[in-house]
Motif scaffolding. Structure first.
Motif, mmCIF file in Angstrom:
data_model
loop_
_atom_site.group_PDB
_atom_site.id
_atom_site.type_symbol
_atom_site.label_atom_id
_atom_site.label_comp_id
_atom_site.label_asym_id
_atom_site.label_seq_id
_atom_site.Cartn_x
_atom_site.Cartn_y
_atom_site.Cartn_z
ATOM 1 N N VAL A 194 -15.751 1.385 4.458
ATOM 2 C CA VAL A 194 -15.952 -0.039 4.160
ATOM 3 C C VAL A 194 -15.481 -0.896 5.333
ATOM 4 O O VAL A 194 -16.157 -1.864 5.716
ATOM 5 C CB VAL A 194 -15.244 -0.441 2.841
ATOM 6 N N ILE A 195 -14.347 -0.548 5.934
ATOM 7 C CA ILE A 195 -13.843 -1.307 7.087
ATOM 8 C C ILE A 195 -14.808 -1.197 8.264
ATOM 9 O O ILE A 195 -15.124 -2.205 8.912
ATOM 10 C CB ILE A 195 -12.428 -0.832 7.478
ATOM 11 N N LEU A 196 -15.285 0.006 8.550
ATOM 12 C CA LEU A 196 -16.227 0.176 9.662
ATOM 13 C C LEU A 196 -17.518 -0.597 9.428
ATOM 14 O O LEU A 196 -18.043 -1.245 10.340
ATOM 15 C CB LEU A 196 -16.530 1.655 9.887
ATOM 16 N N LEU A 197 -18.024 -0.547 8.212
ATOM 17 C CA LEU A 197 -19.248 -1.286 7.908
ATOM 18 C C LEU A 197 -19.017 -2.790 7.966
ATOM 19 O O LEU A 197 -19.903 -3.542 8.372
ATOM 20 C CB LEU A 197 -19.802 -0.868 6.549
ATOM 21 N N TYR A 198 -17.836 -3.225 7.585
ATOM 22 C CA TYR A 198 -17.514 -4.649 7.715
ATOM 23 C C TYR A 198 -17.521 -5.053 9.189
ATOM 24 O O TYR A 198 -18.038 -6.122 9.541
ATOM 25 C CB TYR A 198 -16.154 -4.958 7.078
ATOM 26 N N ALA A 199 -16.977 -4.193 10.042
ATOM 27 C CA ALA A 199 -16.986 -4.486 11.483
ATOM 28 C C ALA A 199 -18.421 -4.569 11.999
ATOM 29 O O ALA A 199 -18.755 -5.466 12.783
ATOM 30 C CB ALA A 199 -16.201 -3.420 12.241
ATOM 31 N N VAL A 200 -19.276 -3.652 11.547
ATOM 32 C CA VAL A 200 -20.688 -3.695 11.947
ATOM 33 C C VAL A 200 -21.339 -4.974 11.427
ATOM 34 O O VAL A 200 -22.048 -5.663 12.163
ATOM 35 C CB VAL A 200 -21.441 -2.444 11.429
ATOM 36 N N ASP A 201 -21.092 -5.297 10.166
ATOM 37 C CA ASP A 201 -21.671 -6.516 9.578
ATOM 38 C C ASP A 201 -21.197 -7.767 10.304
ATOM 39 O O ASP A 201 -21.950 -8.732 10.456
ATOM 40 C CB ASP A 201 -21.303 -6.623 8.092
ATOM 41 N N THR A 202 -19.963 -7.762 10.745
ATOM 42 C CA THR A 202 -19.389 -8.941 11.403
ATOM 43 C C THR A 202 -19.867 -9.093 12.840
ATOM 44 O O THR A 202 -20.150 -10.200 13.288
ATOM 45 C CB THR A 202 -17.846 -8.846 11.389
ATOM 46 N N HIS A 203 -19.990 -7.976 13.556
ATOM 47 C CA HIS A 203 -20.225 -8.063 15.001
ATOM 48 C C HIS A 203 -21.585 -7.554 15.470
ATOM 49 O O HIS A 203 -21.942 -7.776 16.620
ATOM 50 C CB HIS A 203 -19.117 -7.306 15.746
ATOM 51 N N ILE A 235 -12.167 -9.200 3.461
ATOM 52 C CA ILE A 235 -12.622 -8.118 2.578
ATOM 53 C C ILE A 235 -11.485 -7.504 1.772
ATOM 54 O O ILE A 235 -11.641 -6.431 1.193
ATOM 55 C CB ILE A 235 -13.372 -7.009 3.362
ATOM 56 N N LYS A 236 -10.352 -8.213 1.690
ATOM 57 C CA LYS A 236 -9.212 -7.650 0.972
ATOM 58 C C LYS A 236 -9.538 -7.382 -0.497
ATOM 59 O O LYS A 236 -9.121 -6.375 -1.050
ATOM 60 C CB LYS A 236 -7.973 -8.513 1.130
ATOM 61 N N VAL A 237 -10.314 -8.259 -1.124
ATOM 62 C CA VAL A 237 -10.666 -8.058 -2.532
ATOM 63 C C VAL A 237 -11.597 -6.861 -2.679
ATOM 64 O O VAL A 237 -11.434 -6.039 -3.591
ATOM 65 C CB VAL A 237 -11.297 -9.331 -3.130
ATOM 66 N N VAL A 238 -12.556 -6.723 -1.773
ATOM 67 C CA VAL A 238 -13.480 -5.579 -1.805
ATOM 68 C C VAL A 238 -12.690 -4.284 -1.644
ATOM 69 O O VAL A 238 -12.881 -3.322 -2.401
ATOM 70 C CB VAL A 238 -14.564 -5.701 -0.706
ATOM 71 N N LEU A 239 -11.796 -4.234 -0.664
ATOM 72 C CA LEU A 239 -10.977 -3.035 -0.443
ATOM 73 C C LEU A 239 -10.084 -2.752 -1.646
ATOM 74 O O LEU A 239 -9.943 -1.597 -2.060
ATOM 75 C CB LEU A 239 -10.126 -3.185 0.822
ATOM 76 N N VAL A 254 0.234 -5.887 16.706
ATOM 77 C CA VAL A 254 -0.915 -5.047 16.377
ATOM 78 C C VAL A 254 -1.380 -5.314 14.944
ATOM 79 O O VAL A 254 -2.573 -5.478 14.686
ATOM 80 C CB VAL A 254 -0.566 -3.546 16.548
ATOM 81 N N LEU A 255 -0.436 -5.366 14.005
ATOM 82 C CA LEU A 255 -0.798 -5.486 12.592
ATOM 83 C C LEU A 255 -1.349 -6.855 12.208
ATOM 84 O O LEU A 255 -2.264 -6.941 11.387
ATOM 85 C CB LEU A 255 0.403 -5.146 11.706
ATOM 86 N N ILE A 256 -0.821 -7.916 12.765
ATOM 87 C CA ILE A 256 -1.280 -9.257 12.383
ATOM 88 C C ILE A 256 -2.774 -9.448 12.673
ATOM 89 O O ILE A 256 -3.517 -9.887 11.790
ATOM 90 C CB ILE A 256 -0.404 -10.358 13.021
ATOM 91 N N PRO A 257 -3.260 -9.091 13.865
ATOM 92 C CA PRO A 257 -4.707 -9.222 14.082
ATOM 93 C C PRO A 257 -5.542 -8.313 13.173
ATOM 94 O O PRO A 257 -6.618 -8.701 12.718
ATOM 95 C CB PRO A 257 -4.896 -8.833 15.553
ATOM 96 N N VAL A 258 -5.033 -7.113 12.889
ATOM 97 C CA VAL A 258 -5.768 -6.193 12.010
ATOM 98 C C VAL A 258 -5.875 -6.798 10.610
ATOM 99 O O VAL A 258 -6.958 -6.839 10.022
ATOM 100 C CB VAL A 258 -5.090 -4.800 11.960
ATOM 101 N N PHE A 259 -4.747 -7.268 10.066
ATOM 102 C CA PHE A 259 -4.776 -7.865 8.728
ATOM 103 C C PHE A 259 -5.593 -9.151 8.695
ATOM 104 O O PHE A 259 -6.244 -9.454 7.698
ATOM 105 C CB PHE A 259 -3.362 -8.109 8.201
ATOM 106 N N THR A 260 -5.571 -9.900 9.770
ATOM 107 C CA THR A 260 -6.384 -11.115 9.849
ATOM 108 C C THR A 260 -7.865 -10.761 9.825
ATOM 109 O O THR A 260 -8.655 -11.404 9.123
ATOM 110 C CB THR A 260 -6.045 -11.906 11.131
#
Length: 161
Positions: A84-93, A35-39, A24-30
């Protein structure tokens, strides 16, 4: 008949649990890797704002740490990271609008503003007031917003609740 000792069963179960967590965690972190620097910047500025707020509170007001304010920081941190994570998901997909960067920049900017205000009060050094004045001018030129007026309006709204 198979004879499995209790310790072998425990090790096997532990390995299965770790494998499940990893799957579960590996795909999430991938997914979050770009955006790790932004977060990290969002988290650091929120925590620094808390630190300077406590310092200012102790030095200027003579008050200590309030659990209510610390809890508000935890809530703010959680909400900011999730947003930020949710918006990244929107921006990505969905739509490539860089909304996660815009919102993260706004969160970071507000916290930097608060840090500057606290530094100015803690040190009473004019350089922080000059930086704040310069930033205020640049924000107004760029966005048309007057930070002091926006903050005053937010404070008045919060008091009326």
């Amino acid at each position: 008949m198979v004879d499995i000792s209790n310790s072998e069963l425990t090790v096997s179960t532990g390995k299965q649990i770790l494998a499940g967590i990893s799957s579960v965690l590996i795909p999430v972190f991938t997914f979050l890797s770009p955006i790790k620097v932004v977060l990290l910047l969002v988290v650091i500025t929120i925590l620094l704002d808390m630190f300077f707020g406590i310092w200012r509170s102790r030095k200027v007001d003579g008050s200590g740490i309030e659990s209510r304010r610390l809890w508000r920081t935890v809530e703010k941190l959680f909400c900011a990271v999730v947003l930020v994570i949710l918006l990244y998901a929107v921006d990505t997909h969905v739509a490539s609008l860089a909304l996660h960067k815009i919102v993260a920049g706004f969160i970071i900017g507000c916290d930097l503003w608060s840090i500057l205000e606290n530094m100015a009060e803690i040190t009473e050094h004019p350089v922080f007031k000059i930086i704040r004045k310069y930033m205020s001018k640049r924000v107004k030129e760029t966005t048309g917003l007057v930070i002091e007026e926006e903050l005053k309006e937010i404070e008045e709204t919060a008091k009326n609740k």
